[in-house]
Enzyme design. Structure first.
Site, PDB file in Angstrom:
ATOM      1  N   ASP A 160       1.976 -22.620  -5.711  1.00 56.66           N
ATOM      2  CA  ASP A 160       3.137 -22.769  -4.834  1.00 56.66           C
ATOM      3  C   ASP A 160       2.752 -23.318  -3.465  1.00 56.66           C
ATOM      4  OD1 ASP A 160       4.191 -21.517  -7.000  1.00 56.66           O
ATOM      5  OD2 ASP A 160       4.744 -19.661  -5.959  1.00 56.66           O
ATOM      6  N   SER A 181       8.819 -18.276  -0.233  1.00 62.40           N
ATOM      7  CA  SER A 181       7.728 -17.587   0.469  1.00 62.40           C
ATOM      8  C   SER A 181       6.574 -18.552   0.756  1.00 62.40           C
ATOM      9  CB  SER A 181       7.250 -16.367  -0.314  1.00 62.40           C
ATOM     10  OG  SER A 181       6.756 -16.720  -1.580  1.00 62.40           O
TER      11      SER A 181
HETATM   12  P1  ADP Z   1      10.580 -16.754  -3.681  1.00 63.12           P
HETATM   13  O1  ADP Z   1       9.265 -17.167  -3.117  1.00 63.12           O
HETATM   14  O2  ADP Z   1      10.666 -16.962  -5.145  1.00 63.12           O
HETATM   15  O3  ADP Z   1      11.743 -17.384  -2.981  1.00 63.12           O
HETATM   16  P2  ADP Z   1       9.727 -14.185  -2.722  1.00 63.12           P
HETATM   17  O4  ADP Z   1      10.233 -12.813  -2.998  1.00 63.12           O
HETATM   18  O5  ADP Z   1       8.327 -14.497  -3.049  1.00 63.12           O
HETATM   19  O6  ADP Z   1      10.722 -15.193  -3.472  1.00 63.12           O
HETATM   20  O7  ADP Z   1       9.939 -14.516  -1.177  1.00 63.12           O
HETATM   21  C1  ADP Z   1      11.185 -14.301  -0.547  1.00 63.12           C
HETATM   22  C2  ADP Z   1      10.989 -13.659   0.822  1.00 63.12           C
HETATM   23  O8  ADP Z   1      10.364 -14.611   1.712  1.00 63.12           O
HETATM   24  C3  ADP Z   1      12.279 -13.307   1.501  1.00 63.12           C
HETATM   25  O9  ADP Z   1      12.720 -12.031   1.100  1.00 63.12           O
HETATM   26  C4  ADP Z   1      11.897 -13.342   2.981  1.00 63.12           C
HETATM   27  O10 ADP Z   1      11.248 -12.147   3.367  1.00 63.12           O
HETATM   28  C5  ADP Z   1      10.867 -14.436   3.028  1.00 63.12           C
HETATM   29  N1  ADP Z   1      11.456 -15.724   3.461  1.00 63.12           N
HETATM   30  C6  ADP Z   1      11.428 -16.886   2.782  1.00 63.12           C
HETATM   31  N2  ADP Z   1      12.006 -17.884   3.488  1.00 63.12           N
HETATM   32  C7  ADP Z   1      12.422 -17.357   4.642  1.00 63.12           C
HETATM   33  C8  ADP Z   1      13.098 -17.857   5.800  1.00 63.12           C
HETATM   34  N3  ADP Z   1      13.490 -19.134   5.883  1.00 63.12           N
HETATM   35  N4  ADP Z   1      13.329 -17.014   6.818  1.00 63.12           N
HETATM   36  C9  ADP Z   1      12.949 -15.713   6.740  1.00 63.12           C
HETATM   37  N5  ADP Z   1      12.323 -15.185   5.686  1.00 63.12           N
HETATM   38  C10 ADP Z   1      12.062 -15.973   4.639  1.00 63.12           C
HETATM   39 MG    MG Z   2       7.417 -16.290  -3.605  1.00 62.17          MG
END
Ligand code: ADP
Ligand code: MG
Length: 385
Positions: free
Chosen positions: A177, A133
């Protein structure tokens, strides 16, 4: 998948959807925190590094003030909005909200953003604690910075990403982050003071490897537990008469009215000792003393398990197996908010195969869950590619 492969994937999707070629490519990495857990919102220290898993954008300016977002990883689904109208979160495209929020806060802070076509892809595993994210937020800011030649500092992009995460994605995260994604340095971890946002690059020699083991355990109670822990930290610092636990010492905690062994005492004990360990661990890394680094990492894990009480049996088991293999030659601990997620280990590069083999032989057999393993090298933060 390499940066170049991600770039090609984004370029192709951009061309397919928009019918012309992207002009500009940017990336922002995910991260792993080597030490310093739950210290960020206590104004303390953390020591993450940016990793070779990243979000990549292919983009170009539009002259009509429309921002069109294309999610390559979700079958090129699109979202669009006008830059000049009030920007709000959508109901159904949660991925787009992280990006919308960044454009909103850039605009609110007075940066002259405009329309753009933006295709986003990435290989940071989603929801695994490697901060896909933050990578998504920072890469969006980086795209606007590149397209509109914005005079915006990388640390400001981090703050804007955090504001988006708070207000458009509903997650009250600290600043770690986004800061490491925006400001990371190749071959270095970053000792980050979450109060002043000062950073100190800490070199990681090439013969040291970073292994991340994802337990693939997730718990649904995380948000509630997180908020409760934050409240206990705030209560401790209020009783101690401090602005934040970062300002307290263990001697002050022990001399205070907080009852030894109570939850509030244990939470404060973790945060205060973890702050000390994080700074000391950075010094040990600078001195090239991997044994000391390992001792701080093991101690950090024990503190998260016993004082902060945020580990689960699967995570404890991964650290146990890694401890058996690495002994005094490296270190391992849980990384991330807790209740599942990942462990991180530092070790001599020539021990990676052995450590990997031990986890592969034992973790699934014991828990019934298959782990994922990532071998990482510290990377530069966000920028143009
Ligand atoms: P983390 O940050 O630990 O990976 P989070 O729940 O905070 O987990 O964030 C994940 C969310 O961020 C995904 O469910 C999606 O909505 C969004 N996301 C992250 N990277 C992408 C990407 N490359 N394309 C689309 N959405 C993304
Ligand atoms: Mg996150």
């Amino acid at each position: 998948m390499s940066t170049n492969e991600l770039k090609l994937r984004a370029a192709k999707a951009f061309q397919d959807v928009c019918g012309y070629q992207a002009t500009t490519f940017v990336q922002a990495p995910g991260r792993v925190n080597l030490i310093g857990e739950h210290t960020d919102y206590n104004d303390g220290f953390v020591m993450p590094c940016a990793i070779n898993y990243q979000a990549v954008i292919a983009c170009a300016k539009r002259s009509d003030g429309i921002v069109r977002l294309i999610s390559v990883d979700y079958d090129n689904v699109q979202d669009s909005f006008a830059v000049d109208a009030p920007i709000q979160p959508t109901e159904d495209k949660l991925w787009a909200n992280y990006m919308r929020g960044v454009v909103h806060f850039l605009k609110e802070k007075g940066y002259a953003v405009g329309g753009a076509d933006i295709a986003i892809t990435g290989n940071v595993p989603l929801g695994s604690g490697l901060s896909s994210s933050a990578a998504l937020e920072v890469v969006t800011g980086q795209a606007m910075k590149a397209l509109y030649d914005l005079d915006v500092a990388q640390s400001e992009l981090a703050l804007i990403g955090q504001a988006s995460e708070h207000n458009f994605a509903g997650c009250n995260c600290g600043i770690m982050d986004q800061m490491i994604s925006a400001c990371g340095e190749k071959n270095h971890a970053l000792l980050l003071d979450c109060r002043s946002l000062e950073t100190k690059a800490v070199h990681i020699p090439e013969n040291i490897s970073i292994m991340i083991v994802n337990s693939n355990v997730t718990h649904s109670l995380v948000d509630g537990a997180y908020n409760a822990l934050r409240r206990q930290c705030e209560e401790a610092s209020r009783i101690l008469g401090k602005v934040a636990l970062r300002d307290a010492t263990l001697a002050e905690l022990n001399a205070s009215a907080i009852e030894k062994g109570s939850d509030v005492y244990k939470r404060a004990h973790h945060v205060i000792s973890e702050n000390f360990r994080t700074v000391a661990c950075a010094d040990a890394l600078i001195a090239g003393d991997l044994q000391k680094v390992g001792e701080y990492m093991y101690a950090s894990h024990a503190s998260m398990r016993d004082d902060f009480e945020i580990t689960v049996p699967e995570i404890d088991y991964i650290v146990e197996v890694l401890t058996e293999v690495l002994g005094t030659k490296g270190g391992a601990r849980m990384t991330g908010g807790g209740f599942g997620g990942c462990c991180v280990a530092l070790m001599p590069a020539d021990m990676v195969d052995q450590a990997k083999a031990a986890i592969e032989a034992k973790y699934e057999a014991k828990t019934g869950i298959k782990e994922s393993i990532y071998i990482c090298t510290p990377q530069d933060g966000a920028g143009q590619i």
